[in-house]
Design a protein around this motif. Structure first.
Motif, mmCIF file in Angstrom:
data_model
loop_
_atom_site.group_PDB
_atom_site.id
_atom_site.type_symbol
_atom_site.label_atom_id
_atom_site.label_comp_id
_atom_site.label_asym_id
_atom_site.label_seq_id
_atom_site.Cartn_x
_atom_site.Cartn_y
_atom_site.Cartn_z
ATOM 1 N N MET A 1 -6.489 11.381 20.691
ATOM 2 C CA MET A 1 -6.567 11.769 19.309
ATOM 3 C C MET A 1 -6.267 10.556 18.414
ATOM 4 O O MET A 1 -5.307 9.831 18.645
ATOM 5 C CB MET A 1 -5.544 12.871 19.032
ATOM 6 N N ARG A 2 -7.108 10.347 17.448
ATOM 7 C CA ARG A 2 -6.913 9.231 16.516
ATOM 8 C C ARG A 2 -5.888 9.611 15.445
ATOM 9 O O ARG A 2 -5.934 10.707 14.908
ATOM 10 C CB ARG A 2 -8.236 8.836 15.885
ATOM 11 N N VAL A 3 -4.978 8.676 15.180
ATOM 12 C CA VAL A 3 -3.942 8.897 14.171
ATOM 13 C C VAL A 3 -3.949 7.732 13.180
ATOM 14 O O VAL A 3 -4.448 6.648 13.482
ATOM 15 C CB VAL A 3 -2.542 9.061 14.813
ATOM 16 N N PRO A 4 -3.379 7.946 11.986
ATOM 17 C CA PRO A 4 -3.390 6.883 10.975
ATOM 18 C C PRO A 4 -2.544 5.679 11.374
ATOM 19 O O PRO A 4 -1.534 5.802 12.079
ATOM 20 C CB PRO A 4 -2.797 7.552 9.738
ATOM 21 N N TYR A 5 -2.958 4.530 10.880
ATOM 22 C CA TYR A 5 -2.167 3.308 10.994
ATOM 23 C C TYR A 5 -2.364 2.517 9.713
ATOM 24 O O TYR A 5 -3.284 2.771 8.936
ATOM 25 C CB TYR A 5 -2.554 2.480 12.227
ATOM 26 N N GLU A 6 -1.484 1.556 9.501
ATOM 27 C CA GLU A 6 -1.580 0.637 8.372
ATOM 28 C C GLU A 6 -1.651 -0.772 8.937
ATOM 29 O O GLU A 6 -1.025 -1.060 9.960
ATOM 30 C CB GLU A 6 -0.354 0.751 7.464
ATOM 31 N N TYR A 7 -2.398 -1.620 8.257
ATOM 32 C CA TYR A 7 -2.436 -3.011 8.701
ATOM 33 C C TYR A 7 -2.595 -3.943 7.513
ATOM 34 O O TYR A 7 -3.039 -3.538 6.437
ATOM 35 C CB TYR A 7 -3.564 -3.246 9.718
ATOM 36 N N ALA A 8 -2.205 -5.183 7.726
ATOM 37 C CA ALA A 8 -2.395 -6.243 6.736
ATOM 38 C C ALA A 8 -2.773 -7.513 7.481
ATOM 39 O O ALA A 8 -2.291 -7.763 8.591
ATOM 40 C CB ALA A 8 -1.122 -6.469 5.925
ATOM 41 N N VAL A 9 -3.621 -8.296 6.864
ATOM 42 C CA VAL A 9 -4.004 -9.589 7.419
ATOM 43 C C VAL A 9 -2.942 -10.606 7.014
ATOM 44 O O VAL A 9 -2.524 -10.655 5.849
ATOM 45 C CB VAL A 9 -5.392 -10.020 6.910
ATOM 46 N N ILE A 10 -2.481 -11.392 7.961
ATOM 47 C CA ILE A 10 -1.536 -12.472 7.677
ATOM 48 C C ILE A 10 -2.360 -13.688 7.268
ATOM 49 O O ILE A 10 -3.305 -14.072 7.965
ATOM 50 C CB ILE A 10 -0.664 -12.794 8.903
ATOM 51 N N GLN A 11 -1.999 -14.263 6.133
ATOM 52 C CA GLN A 11 -2.765 -15.374 5.572
ATOM 53 C C GLN A 11 -1.899 -16.628 5.475
ATOM 54 O O GLN A 11 -0.720 -16.542 5.164
ATOM 55 C CB GLN A 11 -3.240 -15.008 4.163
ATOM 56 N N LEU A 27 -1.048 -7.733 11.181
ATOM 57 C CA LEU A 27 0.163 -6.942 11.348
ATOM 58 C C LEU A 27 -0.258 -5.483 11.323
ATOM 59 O O LEU A 27 -0.955 -5.059 10.406
ATOM 60 C CB LEU A 27 1.096 -7.257 10.187
ATOM 61 N N LEU A 28 0.105 -4.709 12.352
ATOM 62 C CA LEU A 28 -0.319 -3.311 12.434
ATOM 63 C C LEU A 28 0.876 -2.409 12.691
ATOM 64 O O LEU A 28 1.700 -2.690 13.567
ATOM 65 C CB LEU A 28 -1.354 -3.119 13.535
ATOM 66 N N TYR A 29 0.962 -1.313 11.917
ATOM 67 C CA TYR A 29 2.047 -0.341 12.028
ATOM 68 C C TYR A 29 1.467 1.055 12.135
ATOM 69 O O TYR A 29 0.641 1.461 11.326
ATOM 70 C CB TYR A 29 2.956 -0.428 10.802
ATOM 71 N N SER A 30 1.907 1.790 13.149
ATOM 72 C CA SER A 30 1.543 3.188 13.309
ATOM 73 C C SER A 30 2.825 3.989 13.480
ATOM 74 O O SER A 30 3.501 3.888 14.513
ATOM 75 C CB SER A 30 0.631 3.404 14.523
ATOM 76 N N GLN A 31 3.170 4.770 12.463
ATOM 77 C CA GLN A 31 4.390 5.565 12.526
ATOM 78 C C GLN A 31 4.311 6.593 13.647
ATOM 79 O O GLN A 31 5.257 6.769 14.408
ATOM 80 C CB GLN A 31 4.628 6.256 11.190
ATOM 81 N N ARG A 32 3.184 7.252 13.777
ATOM 82 C CA ARG A 32 3.047 8.305 14.798
ATOM 83 C C ARG A 32 3.150 7.768 16.220
ATOM 84 O O ARG A 32 3.617 8.463 17.117
ATOM 85 C CB ARG A 32 1.721 9.039 14.622
#
Length: 122
Positions: A1-11, A27-32
């Motif tokens: 099952m796909r769940v939300p994640y947040e990411y940002a590019v490091i520059q 940088l990737l963060y998935s709370q679930r």
């Protein structure tokens, strides 16, 4: 099952006054999934095109500290994953910074992180 994640590019922005940058990681963060990680890749030749005097060793060391922060090392010891992510993506005026935070859906955040690094950095 796909769940939300947040990411940002490091520059990397070797000369902040010029505003030129290259992508050097994700940088990737998935709370679930209880997942936070950074993967970095510094293309030295691209960096030196922007600033021939850039301190490559110092930038590599700083990039390593992003990965260490994700794992709870150093000053991030005792912080929750979400706190570490917010700390890393907070606006700053330094040689390394996080771009805007984006959202996505994935079943495997580690695989998604590798996909994003290949797509956005390498």
């Amino acid at each position: 099952m796909r769940v939300p994640y947040e990411y940002a590019v490091i520059q990397a922005v070797p000369r902040i006054e010029r505003g030129e940058l290259i992508n050097v990681g994700v940088l990737l963060y998935s709370q679930r999934h209880d997942f936070l990680a950074a993967r970095t890749h510094l293309d030295e030749s691209r960096l030196l095109c922007l600033d021939p005097g850039a301190d490559v060793a110092a930038i590599r060391s700083a990039l390593d500290s992003w990965e260490t922060t994700c794992t709870g090392g150093g000053a991030s010891a005792g912080m929750k994953l979400g706190e570490r992510f917010r700390w890393l993506v907070a606006p700053r005026s330094t040689v390394l910074r996080a771009g805007p935070v984006h959202m996505g859906l994935a079943a495997d955040p580690a695989a998604e992180l590798e996909r994003l690094v290949g797509l956005l950095v390498r």
